[in-house]
Design a protein around this motif. Sequence first.
Motif, PDB file in Angstrom:
ATOM      1  N   GLY A 499      53.431  43.783  17.093  1.00 42.86           N
ATOM      2  CA  GLY A 499      54.264  44.172  18.005  1.00 42.86           C
ATOM      3  C   GLY A 499      53.881  45.697  19.792  1.00 42.86           C
ATOM      4  N   ASP A 500      52.670  45.606  19.457  1.00 44.97           N
ATOM      5  CA  ASP A 500      51.865  46.025  20.859  1.00 44.97           C
ATOM      6  C   ASP A 500      51.857  45.657  22.336  1.00 44.97           C
ATOM      7  OD1 ASP A 500      50.292  47.441  22.977  1.00 44.97           O
ATOM      8  OD2 ASP A 500      48.764  47.876  20.632  1.00 44.97           O
ATOM      9  N   ARG A 501      52.784  45.393  22.927  1.00 47.50           N
ATOM     10  CA  ARG A 501      53.142  45.030  23.774  1.00 47.50           C
ATOM     11  C   ARG A 501      51.888  45.409  24.837  1.00 47.50           C
ATOM     12  NH1 ARG A 501      57.508  41.797  25.243  1.00 47.50           N
ATOM     13  NH2 ARG A 501      59.156  42.255  23.836  1.00 47.50           N
ATOM     14  N   ARG A 502      51.417  46.341  24.773  1.00 50.71           N
ATOM     15  CA  ARG A 502      50.397  46.586  25.650  1.00 50.71           C
ATOM     16  C   ARG A 502      49.010  46.004  25.434  1.00 50.71           C
ATOM     17  NH1 ARG A 502      50.467  50.808  26.992  1.00 50.71           N
ATOM     18  NH2 ARG A 502      51.258  51.225  29.161  1.00 50.71           N
ATOM     19  N   ALA A 503      48.716  45.992  24.286  1.00 54.95           N
ATOM     20  CA  ALA A 503      47.595  44.549  23.740  1.00 54.95           C
ATOM     21  C   ALA A 503      48.375  43.341  24.230  1.00 54.95           C
ATOM     22  CB  ALA A 503      47.463  44.823  22.268  1.00 54.95           C
ATOM     23  N   GLU A 504      49.465  42.826  23.587  1.00 53.41           N
ATOM     24  CA  GLU A 504      49.945  41.785  24.619  1.00 53.41           C
ATOM     25  C   GLU A 504      49.055  41.818  25.828  1.00 53.41           C
ATOM     26  OE1 GLU A 504      53.940  38.973  24.981  1.00 53.41           O
ATOM     27  OE2 GLU A 504      53.976  40.268  23.756  1.00 53.41           O
ATOM     28  N   ALA A 505      49.904  42.132  26.490  1.00 58.37           N
ATOM     29  CA  ALA A 505      49.586  42.177  28.205  1.00 58.37           C
ATOM     30  C   ALA A 505      48.001  41.983  28.693  1.00 58.37           C
ATOM     31  CB  ALA A 505      50.537  43.138  28.614  1.00 58.37           C
ATOM     32  N   ARG A 508      46.910  38.563  27.219  1.00 56.01           N
ATOM     33  CA  ARG A 508      47.449  37.464  28.109  1.00 56.01           C
ATOM     34  C   ARG A 508      46.566  37.140  29.636  1.00 56.01           C
ATOM     35  NH1 ARG A 508      51.180  34.924  25.817  1.00 56.01           N
ATOM     36  NH2 ARG A 508      53.427  35.890  24.676  1.00 56.01           N
ATOM     37  N   ASN A 509      46.448  38.653  30.117  1.00 56.17           N
ATOM     38  CA  ASN A 509      45.292  38.726  31.331  1.00 56.17           C
ATOM     39  C   ASN A 509      44.405  38.039  31.000  1.00 56.17           C
ATOM     40  OD1 ASN A 509      46.726  39.072  33.440  1.00 56.17           O
ATOM     41  ND2 ASN A 509      46.351  41.551  33.514  1.00 56.17           N
ATOM     42  N   ASN A 510      43.515  37.940  30.131  1.00 51.75           N
ATOM     43  CA  ASN A 510      41.467  37.604  29.160  1.00 51.75           C
ATOM     44  C   ASN A 510      42.178  36.048  29.552  1.00 51.75           C
ATOM     45  OD1 ASN A 510      40.344  39.657  29.623  1.00 51.75           O
ATOM     46  ND2 ASN A 510      41.137  40.397  28.420  1.00 51.75           N
ATOM     47  N   LEU A 511      43.434  35.924  28.367  1.00 49.36           N
ATOM     48  CA  LEU A 511      43.974  34.373  28.332  1.00 49.36           C
ATOM     49  C   LEU A 511      43.595  33.193  29.640  1.00 49.36           C
ATOM     50  CD1 LEU A 511      43.849  32.359  26.249  1.00 49.36           C
ATOM     51  CD2 LEU A 511      46.505  32.556  26.044  1.00 49.36           C
ATOM     52  N   GLY A 512      44.586  34.019  30.527  1.00 44.30           N
ATOM     53  CA  GLY A 512      44.913  33.302  31.781  1.00 44.30           C
ATOM     54  C   GLY A 512      43.429  33.010  32.054  1.00 44.30           C
ATOM     55  N   ARG A 513      42.413  34.259  32.473  1.00 45.51           N
ATOM     56  CA  ARG A 513      41.755  33.621  32.869  1.00 45.51           C
ATOM     57  C   ARG A 513      40.178  32.818  32.444  1.00 45.51           C
ATOM     58  NH1 ARG A 513      39.013  34.266  37.953  1.00 45.51           N
ATOM     59  NH2 ARG A 513      36.742  33.555  38.053  1.00 45.51           N
ATOM     60  N   ALA A 514      39.871  32.389  30.426  1.00 44.24           N
ATOM     61  CA  ALA A 514      39.489  31.539  30.404  1.00 44.24           C
ATOM     62  C   ALA A 514      40.398  30.318  30.574  1.00 44.24           C
ATOM     63  CB  ALA A 514      39.637  31.943  28.143  1.00 44.24           C
ATOM     64  N   VAL A 521      45.632  25.415  35.604  1.00 45.88           N
ATOM     65  CA  VAL A 521      46.128  26.023  36.185  1.00 45.88           C
ATOM     66  C   VAL A 521      47.268  26.775  35.753  1.00 45.88           C
ATOM     67  CG1 VAL A 521      46.030  26.436  38.953  1.00 45.88           C
ATOM     68  CG2 VAL A 521      44.139  25.360  38.249  1.00 45.88           C
ATOM     69  N   GLU A 522      47.943  25.205  35.537  1.00 47.05           N
ATOM     70  CA  GLU A 522      49.434  26.118  35.117  1.00 47.05           C
ATOM     71  C   GLU A 522      49.598  27.294  34.254  1.00 47.05           C
ATOM     72  OE1 GLU A 522      51.478  25.492  37.083  1.00 47.05           O
ATOM     73  OE2 GLU A 522      50.784  24.565  38.865  1.00 47.05           O
ATOM     74  N   GLU A 523      48.835  26.803  33.051  1.00 45.90           N
ATOM     75  CA  GLU A 523      49.166  27.429  31.331  1.00 45.90           C
ATOM     76  C   GLU A 523      48.314  28.940  32.366  1.00 45.90           C
ATOM     77  OE1 GLU A 523      47.296  25.432  27.989  1.00 45.90           O
ATOM     78  OE2 GLU A 523      47.048  23.564  29.606  1.00 45.90           O
ATOM     79  N   ALA A 524      47.603  28.971  33.243  1.00 49.89           N
ATOM     80  CA  ALA A 524      47.496  30.159  33.564  1.00 49.89           C
ATOM     81  C   ALA A 524      47.811  31.240  33.847  1.00 49.89           C
ATOM     82  CB  ALA A 524      45.214  29.853  34.435  1.00 49.89           C
ATOM     83  N   ALA A 525      48.690  30.580  35.198  1.00 49.13           N
ATOM     84  CA  ALA A 525      49.877  31.399  35.908  1.00 49.13           C
ATOM     85  C   ALA A 525      50.865  31.603  35.248  1.00 49.13           C
ATOM     86  CB  ALA A 525      50.560  30.619  36.394  1.00 49.13           C
ATOM     87  N   ARG A 526      50.928  30.401  33.635  1.00 53.60           N
ATOM     88  CA  ARG A 526      52.012  30.948  32.669  1.00 53.60           C
ATOM     89  C   ARG A 526      51.526  32.507  31.995  1.00 53.60           C
ATOM     90  NH1 ARG A 526      53.153  30.615  27.377  1.00 53.60           N
ATOM     91  NH2 ARG A 526      54.937  30.823  26.609  1.00 53.60           N
ATOM     92  N   GLN A 527      49.605  32.862  31.835  1.00 54.89           N
ATOM     93  CA  GLN A 527      49.648  33.808  31.228  1.00 54.89           C
ATOM     94  C   GLN A 527      49.939  34.581  31.948  1.00 54.89           C
ATOM     95  OE1 GLN A 527      49.579  34.147  27.304  1.00 54.89           O
ATOM     96  NE2 GLN A 527      49.697  31.930  27.379  1.00 54.89           N
ATOM     97  N   TYR A 528      49.763  34.917  33.212  1.00 53.77           N
ATOM     98  CA  TYR A 528      49.348  35.640  33.727  1.00 53.77           C
ATOM     99  C   TYR A 528      51.011  36.062  34.401  1.00 53.77           C
ATOM    100  CZ  TYR A 528      44.431  35.050  35.109  1.00 53.77           C
ATOM    101  OH  TYR A 528      43.674  34.946  34.930  1.00 53.77           O
ATOM    102  N   ARG A 529      51.953  35.594  34.865  1.00 52.16           N
ATOM    103  CA  ARG A 529      53.277  36.115  34.824  1.00 52.16           C
ATOM    104  C   ARG A 529      53.980  37.123  33.121  1.00 52.16           C
ATOM    105  NH1 ARG A 529      53.608  31.027  37.551  1.00 52.16           N
ATOM    106  NH2 ARG A 529      54.206  29.380  34.968  1.00 52.16           N
ATOM    107  N   LEU A 530      53.589  36.385  32.350  1.00 47.00           N
ATOM    108  CA  LEU A 530      54.167  37.089  30.874  1.00 47.00           C
ATOM    109  C   LEU A 530      53.266  38.743  30.689  1.00 47.00           C
ATOM    110  CD1 LEU A 530      54.354  33.920  28.085  1.00 47.00           C
ATOM    111  CD2 LEU A 530      56.157  35.154  29.044  1.00 47.00           C
ATOM    112  N   ALA A 531      52.115  38.689  31.265  1.00 46.50           N
ATOM    113  CA  ALA A 531      51.063  39.665  31.047  1.00 46.50           C
ATOM    114  C   ALA A 531      52.204  40.728  32.303  1.00 46.50           C
ATOM    115  CB  ALA A 531      49.507  39.430  31.506  1.00 46.50           C
ATOM    116  N   HIS A 532      52.432  40.225  33.200  1.00 51.13           N
ATOM    117  CA  HIS A 532      52.758  41.305  34.217  1.00 51.13           C
ATOM    118  C   HIS A 532      54.030  41.417  33.720  1.00 51.13           C
ATOM    119  CE1 HIS A 532      55.166  41.860  38.569  1.00 51.13           C
ATOM    120  NE2 HIS A 532      54.311  42.043  38.670  1.00 51.13           N
ATOM    121  N   ASP A 533      55.366  40.701  33.723  1.00 53.68           N
ATOM    122  CA  ASP A 533      56.583  40.780  32.629  1.00 53.68           C
ATOM    123  C   ASP A 533      56.205  42.161  31.832  1.00 53.68           C
ATOM    124  OD1 ASP A 533      57.449  39.304  34.515  1.00 53.68           O
ATOM    125  OD2 ASP A 533      58.089  37.523  32.521  1.00 53.68           O
ATOM    126  N   ARG A 534      55.221  42.161  30.632  1.00 57.73           N
ATOM    127  CA  ARG A 534      55.010  43.143  29.846  1.00 57.73           C
ATOM    128  C   ARG A 534      54.611  44.838  30.180  1.00 57.73           C
ATOM    129  NH1 ARG A 534      57.318  40.173  28.143  1.00 57.73           N
ATOM    130  NH2 ARG A 534      56.733  38.638  26.042  1.00 57.73           N
TER     131      ARG A 534
END
Length: 726
Positions: A499-505, A508-514, A521-534
Amino acid sequence: MTDPADRPVRPQGHEITNAVNDTSAGVVVQAGRIYGGIQVTGSGPGAEIPRQLPVSAGLFVGRAAELEELGSLLRPPSAGQPRIVLISGPAATGKTALAAFWGHRVAADFPDGQLYVDLRGFGPAEPLSPLTVLSGFLRALGRSLAAESGPLEERAATFRTALSGSRVLVVLDNASSADQVRPLLPGSDTCAVVVTSRRRLSGLGVHHAVRTVALGVLGDAESLALLNAAIGQRAAAEEESVGRLAAHCAGLPLALRIAAQKVAARPARSIASLVGELNGSGTGLDLFDGDDDASSTLRSVFSWSYRGLPTAVRDAFALLALHPGDTFDLPSATALLGTSGDEAVRLLRRLSDSHLVDDTAGDRFAMHDLLRSYGRELRPAVGASAHNPHPLGGLYDYYLSTADRAGRVIMPYRHRFPLETGGRPIAVEPPMTSRAEALRWLDAEWRTLVALCRLDDPVFDVRRWQLAYTLRDYFYLAKHLDGWSESHCLALAGCERVGDRRAEAMTRNNLGRALLETGRVEEAARQYRLAHDRFAELDDEHGLSDSLANLASVRRRQGAYAEALDLQQRALDVYRRTRAMRKVGITLRSMAKAEIELGRTADATGHATEAMTLFSALGLDLDVAQSAYTLGVALERDGDDVSAARAYERAIEFGRGAGSRYEEARALRQLGFLYAAAGHVDAARDRWQASLDLFASLGASDADAVAAQLAGLCDGRPGSVGGVLT
């Protein structure tokens, strides 16, 4: 008085063949009795020449190099010393089969006989004593019973006398120690000796010239050949399944033989069904359980090597079997064993001498897959304690701490945080004072680090996402994209569980880059948006800026260049205000890429140059290389090929200095285009070949495109491409 040679032989074993009457010699030769494990072919003067080699296996493949080494026994001897070859290797690798096969092949070169004994160094029974062996050998050579009545030294001397000047092959199989072997060596240089052992018997070479043949597992082609021959016609109909079965046997001849027997025992069932059972079995050793003879199962054969070791060495073997890496070094072994470096060296040496671990190149160790399976069965909870609830806890802490040290060397300006470790001191630390040393360690260990991320145990959840975070810099540099994606997907599961939101964000940012690096690209965008929300939930301005900059990379790749520039500008304002200078440079470089696509090459040149200057001041070679590459693209699009070539040369130089084969390769590729367009075919070919070699070494898909360009150059079709942005 009756001559001792005429006395009846006292049976000490069981008769395996009928007596043979040799009336021409005037004696009765009682052939085929076993005395203390030695099959005897004669009992007095005029006895038959001993031919004691065991029956050679009907199927024998490969081992060409090893047979060549054994062939040294046929060369002219050195004065006064028997010719000795030690075949040393792990259990089940076919040492006895090799010795017997070679012995039968060269039997004619030893016309005075071949002596053989199983010394029982590893097995269910006690090892044979040299006294017992010498009794059997002397009887086989036709010596009287009186010859075996003396102490060891006298019997050994009589044995050497009996073989003096004779051309005899002596095979001492399954030896446990050098002390067991020494009294059994002939003194004549006309004799030859083959010793087999699961240990290296280093003491044997102190007083004797010994050539060692290190016997390992069979190669893939040899394994397939042996399995195909053993299975017969059915193998051709299920070629793929036979290949999978061979892979499961991991090159062990005994395992291959047992697998073939399993197939033969089920003629009505497919080989594929057997392989399917393997995939669903609880352990890799289940296939090799014997149906009739328990002594021939792999578990029992491995146990003979294991149970003769001291308790501390046995415990070390069971712990090292838990190591998740294909190979390991001394520092990681020390952390796993929880001992000092000196004690770890001692334990590893004992295990290596017993062939339970193998020394490999570069001061690393390995364990055979099936031996590893056996070791993991021994003590599933070995090493656990109240202080360290998981046996791999100390190893995990070592790898996390060391990976963090390496990351700080190769990417010194990245955001860091306190590590969640047990605070255990690291007994042996690998050198990490230079970028080259840090990269060398990561190159060797990254697969093990990803394997640690696979440990789906709640006790590792925090350490797992931190480990993935430390690996991001290396993966970005080396482009091991599969490892990057997998480690971060696994880490994400841990973040969500705790339940660590900062670690999750951050994850997700680093996973998006991978994902972006792999073209998803679309999968990366989803991870970035979720990171932004966190980050928004946490009111984390720095994290929000990171996610905006990352989303800008997605929008640029989607062709929305103006929107990408707007997002980058918003992130840049925060980075300048907070003086996050490395991120200022990264954002400037990203803005230059969007500006190039919009045709604003002057702005792009300015931003790329500013980024390169900033990174040079920070001493960040990788970022300098990437910025120089972007500058080269801007200049090339602007028609200034001379300046573009200088920028690409700088990208090559700094990419090489950073240890990034990828950056070096892509700059070489672009430089090749410039040379090809200018008609300098040889120069273009040299750059593209160098680029191809680097891309291929990374397994990068770019290698295919460069190979096609090289082929086109040979056909007079060099192609024309402006600077390529990624």
